[in-house]
Design an enzyme around this catalytic site. Structure first.
Site, PDB file in Angstrom:
ATOM      1  N   ASP A   1      57.935  71.914  58.912  1.00  0.00           N
ATOM      2  CA  ASP A   1      57.713  71.328  57.600  1.00  0.00           C
ATOM      3  C   ASP A   1      57.008  72.380  56.741  1.00  0.00           C
ATOM      4  OD1 ASP A   1      57.632  69.655  55.416  1.00  0.00           O
ATOM      5  OD2 ASP A   1      56.821  67.934  56.483  1.00  0.00           O
TER       6      ASP A   1
HETATM    7  C1  BGC Z   1      57.532  67.102  53.293  1.00  0.00           C
HETATM    8  C2  BGC Z   1      58.983  67.227  53.719  1.00  0.00           C
HETATM    9  C3  BGC Z   1      59.769  67.954  52.661  1.00  0.00           C
HETATM   10  C4  BGC Z   1      59.127  69.301  52.403  1.00  0.00           C
HETATM   11  C5  BGC Z   1      59.858  70.155  51.389  1.00  0.00           C
HETATM   12  C6  BGC Z   1      56.958  68.422  52.836  1.00  0.00           C
HETATM   13  O1  BGC Z   1      55.719  68.258  52.261  1.00  0.00           O
HETATM   14  O2  BGC Z   1      56.773  66.580  54.357  1.00  0.00           O
HETATM   15  O3  BGC Z   1      59.503  65.956  53.968  1.00  0.00           O
HETATM   16  O4  BGC Z   1      61.100  68.078  53.068  1.00  0.00           O
HETATM   17  O5  BGC Z   1      57.818  69.086  51.941  1.00  0.00           O
HETATM   18  O6  BGC Z   1      59.746  69.666  50.109  1.00  0.00           O
END
Ligand code: BGC
Length: 731
Positions: free
Chosen positions: A271
């Site tokens: 993530d």
């Molecule tokens: C979230 C993800 C997301 C990523 C990119 C993160 O903070 O947990 O679900 O895909 O950001 O935007």
């Protein structure tokens, strides 16, 4: 090299052999585009276009995500393909969660349709819009089971139930990816967040998770498995730790399970910064060690932190990371790029602006929104309302205007403006002037004179439509709430308006289950309208005025009191179970003082404009042979005035097993249209495979014995029959 790659299918072995360590690490490094919508993630580095282009030319970047400008994507791809040494194209990704230009209902709302096929269609439409802009990879679907309504991210998933969430997970993957990943409109899906992110302690986003392996396998893994079985080739790690090990470095789940047991061939991506966050977790001493731990545990791609680009080359050079492991990960990434035809057509979707989205997407948005609405209560047939002859007062912070219609994760501006409630209702009314609109309060604060104006409007009306609930900013990432109640300013508005005595229809806007109280709980009609996206106003009008009947069912349990969370229907029994409906409460049993131990509105609940009665559950002789099937039937009669789309739900309880089983578990469901006055049979089939569970040895198992079974309109209704699963010896 660049032109060769563009012309012919790529030879991955040859390409890999020609890459430097830096270029390999680059293929494992994904970054937010410099023009990414800043509201999506915490900012890390000041955006610097020329630096990002330099990195791309140097082969240090595998792709970019959440870019908002087509020209910027084109420029970046030209740099990758024509100006980098190897010409490997960039892969453009985005959080396409519930639409791109056309905004569909939030995923939790769509889950309330109990129609995975509908979510498949909206995911397909979203993919078409994304691919037209060069985005071939989405960070969706979110398949986390969410059982604590305080957690803000429940809005992104399919609710509390394993079976329902698994069916939606698979449907969304099929929708995004289409039938052929090489097709121009296919978008790679990424089930996330692996795993048990929804089990955060206290429902607090990012918080510690400490659940057993058994619970991980039984509750949190199945939607991922369903997504992979449907063809997903990427997965995103979760921010949380489980029992001391952050998921981005959790070798047991990422390697042993994903690669070992499940033979997952796709890529594992961190993530946003979750590899670097191993330091904040107190798991890695510094960023170099964080990169090493994350990579060796099985995280192939680093999102945004840049840690892999920075440290993998030296980690390989020093022997801390085996070169073969690096090659494996790079090979997976290149194979994915090849699979979607990126080497052959790197500029696909980037050439020219795509024009407005296909018109049918708007019709689909309206249909999906309509079918996501859940009617919780409708006393004395207050709904549907006539389109003329009644003065309507639309009151509340969500009554008018374009705000708070889309819901979280709509990062891409420029689509058609959403239809507000006011616009939708006026558009449907024969005499639009019979509608007045009064804000009354803001989402989280009173407005001077607001309640007085609302009370005046209510007094002058025949029916009040109260548009209250949560703003967009109250659910989504980092938006956990300590108390899942209506903000006090809105509760005060509801009480004052209800005190006028006018019939009141509550139009609840929400990203989670809420504990409804006072005048809101007591309102004669209550519709859950979530965040419905582009066509909100039209869809709500369709249902309010009866052009469409409500047909949604809750994918999450609504509690009686905010303190009951986490509340979910498939809980375990205790040694001193809660009293059943109608039973006198004892003292020494499982309940909170002063609160009935049940949901206010249970999982699966939802009404239509008909009225359906369920007959007794017929299990025939009640014996399911070990290798056989058992037919289970009930007659459903609609004795209401209108046809109804009923969702018949099949639940089972294993009365005794070597591992305790939930008080009910959803095993199947079926949507059945029942004409007014008609009786229809709902029929299901069970076989041994439906009755399995994870044993104490963590292996799937099935045990013979007696099971209760319901065909019911919700998880807390219906009366059970029972059957016996016969042991193999009695075949
Ligand atoms: C979230 C993800 C997301 C990523 C990119 C993160 O903070 O947990 O679900 O895909 O950001 O935007």
């Amino acid at each position: 090299m660049a032109s060769q790659l563009a012309a012919a299918a790529v030879d991955i072995d040859a390409l890999l052999a020609s890459m430097t360590l830096e270029e390999k690490a680059g293929q494992l490094s994904l970054y937010a585009s410099v023009d990414a919508n800043p509201s999506a993630n915490p900012a890390h580095l000041p955006p610097d276009v020329s630096r990002q282009l330099d990195d791309i030319r140097a082969g240090r970047v595998t792709g970019l995500f959440n870019g908002t400008s087509l020209a910027a994507k084109r420029r970046a791809q030209e740099a990758a393909v024509n100006e980098s040494r190897l010409g490997i194209p960039l892969l453009f990704a985005a959080d396409v969660i519930h639409g791109l230009r056309t905004v569909f209902p939030v995923p939790l709302a769509e889950a309330a349709s109990w129609e995975p096929a509908l979510a498949e269609r909206t995911a397909r439409a979203a993919a078409v819009e994304a691919a037209r802009e060069g985005v071939r990879w989405t960070f969706a679907p979110m398949v986390d089971i969410a059982r604590d309504a305080r957690w803000g991210r429940g809005v992104e998933g399919a609710g509390e139930d394993v079976l329902l969430a698994s069916r939606f997970a698979a449907a969304r993957v099929r929708g995004f990816q289409g039938s052929d990943l090489a097709a121009a409109d296919a978008v790679l899906a990424t089930p996330k967040h692996f795993v048990a992110y929804g089990a955060a302690e206290g429902g607090l986003d990012y918080n510690t998770v400490d659940v057993s392996d058994l619970t991980v396998r039984e509750t949190y893994l199945p939607p991922f498995k369903a997504a992979f079985d449907a063809g997903a080739l990427a997965v995103m790690t979760a921010f949380n730790e489980i029992a001391g090990t952050p998921m981005t470095a959790h070798a047991r789940w990422l390697q042993d399970l994903l690669r070992g047991e499940w033979r997952f061939p796709g890529v594992v991506i961190s993530d946003y910064h979750s590899d670097a966050e191993l330091v904040a977790h107190g798991f890695a001493v510094d960023e170099r060690q964080a990169a090493k731990l994350a990579f060796l545990a099985g995280t192939d791609i680093s999102m945004e932190s840049g840690l892999y680009a920075r440290y993998l080359p030296s980690l390989v050079a020093s022997g801390e990371v085996p070169p073969a492991r690096l090659d494996e990960a790079v090979r997976r990434v290149l194979a994915l790029k090849a699979k979607i035809g990126l080497f052959e057509a790197p500029m696909r979707g980037l050439e020219s602006p795509p024009g407005p989205p296909p018109v049918e997407h708007m019709a689909l948005a309206r249909e999906a929104a309509r079918r996501s609405i859940v009617l919780l209560k409708n006393e004395r047939g207050l709904l549907p309302l006539p389109k003329s002859g009644r003065r309507l007062a639309l009151i509340g912070p969500f009554a008018g205007g374009p705000a708070d219609l889309h819901g979280p994760w709509t990062l891409f501006p420029g689509g058609t403006p959403p239809v507000s409630l006011e616009a939708g209702l006026r558009g449907a009314l024969i005499d639009p002037d019979l509608l007045t609109v009064t804000r009354g309060a803001d989402a989280e604060a009173a407005i001077p004179g607001g309640i007085d104006a609302a009370v005046r409007a209510a007094r002058e009306a025949d029916v009040v439509l109260l548009a209250i609930g949560e703003s967009e900013a109250m659910s989504g990432e980092a938006r956990s709430r300590a108390e899942i109640i209506l903000p006090p300013a809105q509760q005060a508005l509801a009480e004052a308006v209800a005190a006028t005595g006018k019939p009141m229809v509550v139009l609840l806007r929400n990203g989670r289950a809420l504990a409804l109280a006072g005048a809101v709980q007591d309102a004669p009609a209550l519709l859950v309208t979530w965040f419905l996206g582009s066509q909100t106003g039209h869809a709500v009008a369709d249902v309010l005025f009866g052009d469409a009947a409500p047909s949604g069912r809750l994918p999450v349990s609504f509690p009686q009191s905010p303190g009951q969370v986490p509340l979910y229907y498939a809980h375990k029994p205790t040694g001193r179970p809660a009293p059943r409906e109608g039973e006198a409460p004892g003292f020494y049993n499982t309940r909170y003082l002063g609160t009935r131990h049940a949901a206010l509105y249970p999982f699966g609940h939802g009404l239509g404009y008909g009225h359906v009665r369920y007959g007794p559950v017929d299990v025939g002789e009640g014996r399911l042979p070990w290798n056989g099937k058992l037919r289970i039937r009930a007659l459903l009669t609609n004795d209401g005035p209108r046809e109804q789309d009923e969702v018949a739900q099949l639940y089972v309880r294993d009365r005794s097993a070597s591992v305790t089983r939930p008080v009910r578990e959803l095993k199947d469901f079926r949507r059945i249209r029942i004409a007014a006055g008609a009786t229809v049979e709902a029929e299901f089939e069970l076989s041994r495979g439906d009755l399995g569970f994870i044993g104490s040895d963590l292996q799937p198992t099935v045990e013979p014995g007696r099971f209760d079974v319901w065909i019911a309109p919700s998880a807390e209704r219906g009366s059970a029959s029972s059957f016996e699963l016969l042991p193999p010896a009695q075949r």
